[in-house]
Design an enzyme around this catalytic site. Structure first.
Site, PDB file in Angstrom:
ATOM      1  N   GLY A  25       0.710  -1.037   0.075  1.00 54.65           N
ATOM      2  CA  GLY A  25       0.034  -0.352   0.045  1.00 54.65           C
ATOM      3  C   GLY A  25       1.127   1.189  -0.362  1.00 54.65           C
ATOM      4  N   GLU A  26       0.161   2.118  -0.620  1.00 56.81           N
ATOM      5  CA  GLU A  26       0.830   3.770   0.119  1.00 56.81           C
ATOM      6  C   GLU A  26      -0.070   4.963  -0.091  1.00 56.81           C
ATOM      7  OE1 GLU A  26       3.625   5.411  -3.585  1.00 56.81           O
ATOM      8  OE2 GLU A  26       2.671   4.479  -4.506  1.00 56.81           O
ATOM      9  N   GLY A  27       0.519   6.062   0.872  1.00 53.57           N
ATOM     10  CA  GLY A  27       0.216   7.310   1.086  1.00 53.57           C
ATOM     11  C   GLY A  27       0.255   8.214   1.092  1.00 53.57           C
ATOM     12  N   GLY A  28       0.161   9.014   1.558  1.00 50.48           N
ATOM     13  CA  GLY A  28       0.761  10.153   2.138  1.00 50.48           C
ATOM     14  C   GLY A  28       2.393  10.674   1.359  1.00 50.48           C
ATOM     15  N   SER A  30       3.741   7.613   3.075  1.00 54.28           N
ATOM     16  CA  SER A  30       4.478   6.710   3.615  1.00 54.28           C
ATOM     17  C   SER A  30       4.079   5.587   2.735  1.00 54.28           C
ATOM     18  CB  SER A  30       3.975   5.708   5.488  1.00 54.28           C
ATOM     19  OG  SER A  30       2.370   5.530   4.642  1.00 54.28           O
ATOM     20  N   VAL A  32       4.117   0.877   2.835  1.00 54.32           N
ATOM     21  CA  VAL A  32       3.780  -0.081   3.704  1.00 54.32           C
ATOM     22  C   VAL A  32       4.446  -1.766   2.187  1.00 54.32           C
ATOM     23  CG1 VAL A  32       1.980  -2.042   4.919  1.00 54.32           C
ATOM     24  CG2 VAL A  32       2.076   0.399   4.931  1.00 54.32           C
ATOM     25  N   LYS A  47       6.404  -0.348   7.364  1.00 49.58           N
ATOM     26  CA  LYS A  47       5.870   1.258   6.816  1.00 49.58           C
ATOM     27  C   LYS A  47       7.403   1.093   6.624  1.00 49.58           C
ATOM     28  CE  LYS A  47       2.892   3.588   8.351  1.00 49.58           C
ATOM     29  NZ  LYS A  47       1.621   4.845   9.504  1.00 49.58           N
ATOM     30  N   ASP A 154      -8.399   8.778  13.958  1.00 52.20           N
ATOM     31  CA  ASP A 154      -8.560   7.840  12.232  1.00 52.20           C
ATOM     32  C   ASP A 154      -8.612   6.632  12.120  1.00 52.20           C
ATOM     33  OD1 ASP A 154      -8.681   8.366   9.464  1.00 52.20           O
ATOM     34  OD2 ASP A 154      -6.723   7.904   8.692  1.00 52.20           O
TER      35      ASP A 154
END
Length: 308
Positions: A25-28, A30, A32, A47, A154
């Site tokens: 996965g990918e966030g702003g 970060s 994983v 992470k 969150d």
């Protein structure tokens, strides 16, 4: 086929070498990744948080500290962590905070609900209540933290990992901060509102965080609203405000209206729907605290299980 481990990218965390298998996965700021211990071949999730400034790095390291301070069966465990490099805005350099976490092959509650929605197989009420109780126990660990209560800020289906036996674990502690905040002016209000916009997902965000008043008190019941959205999603696959968000309409207006509609046809009891409504009170002071929720869920589990 032979052994191809030699061509896999590897990374060291505190001197221990891991092989990178794939991105999960990918966030702003970060990503994983699925990693494999080079010695034991056990799988973990890594992470990586990229930090562009000392302030970014402080927030990322705080996430590690919260993991270490909040040890609970329903909060994902931090197995190891490391800091690589040093951020320098002038030199265009970044640092990375690495967090090694358990790997949950079943994925998140969101993943599970999307599979169930596609197959048309909702979760049985007793299972919903049992899973929700475990999530509430994890939240209780935040809300009773010492020296001061914390809030996750969150809580959503995508931030609940599921073990093979459906035991849920709260993840992503990057949004965690102190629960009780006294807002004394418009500047503090705007700062809190901006933080909420950045860190908490709109379909699960409490009404008081959309437009923060310049003189108010915010407490851990922001999480209680999110739990109400989560419980609704466990029954009906998505937050009650997800459709508004997907249409591009104003989630803030929908949330502040306090109108929550249930599907006409479903298998859940009026008591369970009543619990959802009690958590989704627009006024924070009308929402219950986590201890009351756990007690109420216990009563519903006993009733649904046929206990006297």
């Amino acid at each position: 086929m032979g052994n191809c481990l030699c061509v896999k990218e590897s990374i060291k965390v505190n001197g221990r070498r891991y092989l990178i298998r794939e991105k999960l996965g990918e966030g702003g700021f970060s990503t994983v990744e699925l990693i494999e211990d080079a010695l034991t071949h056990k799988l973990y999730a890594l992470k990586r948080i990229t930090c562009h400034s000392q302030a970014d790095q402080k927030v990322a390291l705080a996430e590690v500290e919260y993991h270490n301070a909040l040890r609970h069966a329903n909060i994902v465990e931090c197995i190891d962590s490391d800091l690589i490099g040093a951020p320098d805005l002038m030199g265009n350099r970044t640092s990375q905070v690495l967090i090694v976490l358990p790997y949950y092959r079943r994925g998140t509650l969101h993943d599970d609900l999307m599979r169930r929605q596609k197959a048309g197989t909702p979760i049985d009420e007793v299972v919903v209540l049992t899973m929700f109780r475990s999530i509430c126990e994890g939240v209780q660990c935040f809300h009773t933290a010492r020296p001061r209560p914390l809030a996750h800020k969150d809580i959503k289906t995508a931030n609940i990992l599921l073990q093979d036996d459906l035991t849920p674990c709260l993840m992503d502690l990057g949004s965690v901060s102190r629960a009780r905040i006294e807002v004394n002016n418009s500047s503090e209000a705007q700062q809190l509102q901006d933080e909420a916009a950045e860190r908490s997902s709109m379909p699960y965000r409490a009404p008081e965080l959309f437009t923060v008043e310049s003189h108010c008190n915010i407490d851990e019941r922001t999480d209680i609203w999110s739990l109400g959205c989560l419980l609704y999603a466990m029954c009906f696959y998505k937050s009650p405000f997800e459709a508004v968000y997907e249409r591009g309409d104003s989630v803030a207006l929908a949330v502040i209206s306090g109108i929550v509609k249930f599907p006409e046809s479903h298998q859940y009891s009026q008591e369970l729907l009543g619990l959802i409504k009690s958590l989704l009170r627009v006024k924070a002071e009308e929402r219950p605290y986590i201890d009351w929720i756990i007690g109420t869920v216990d009563e519903l589990i006993n009733k649904s299980s046929g206990a006297v």
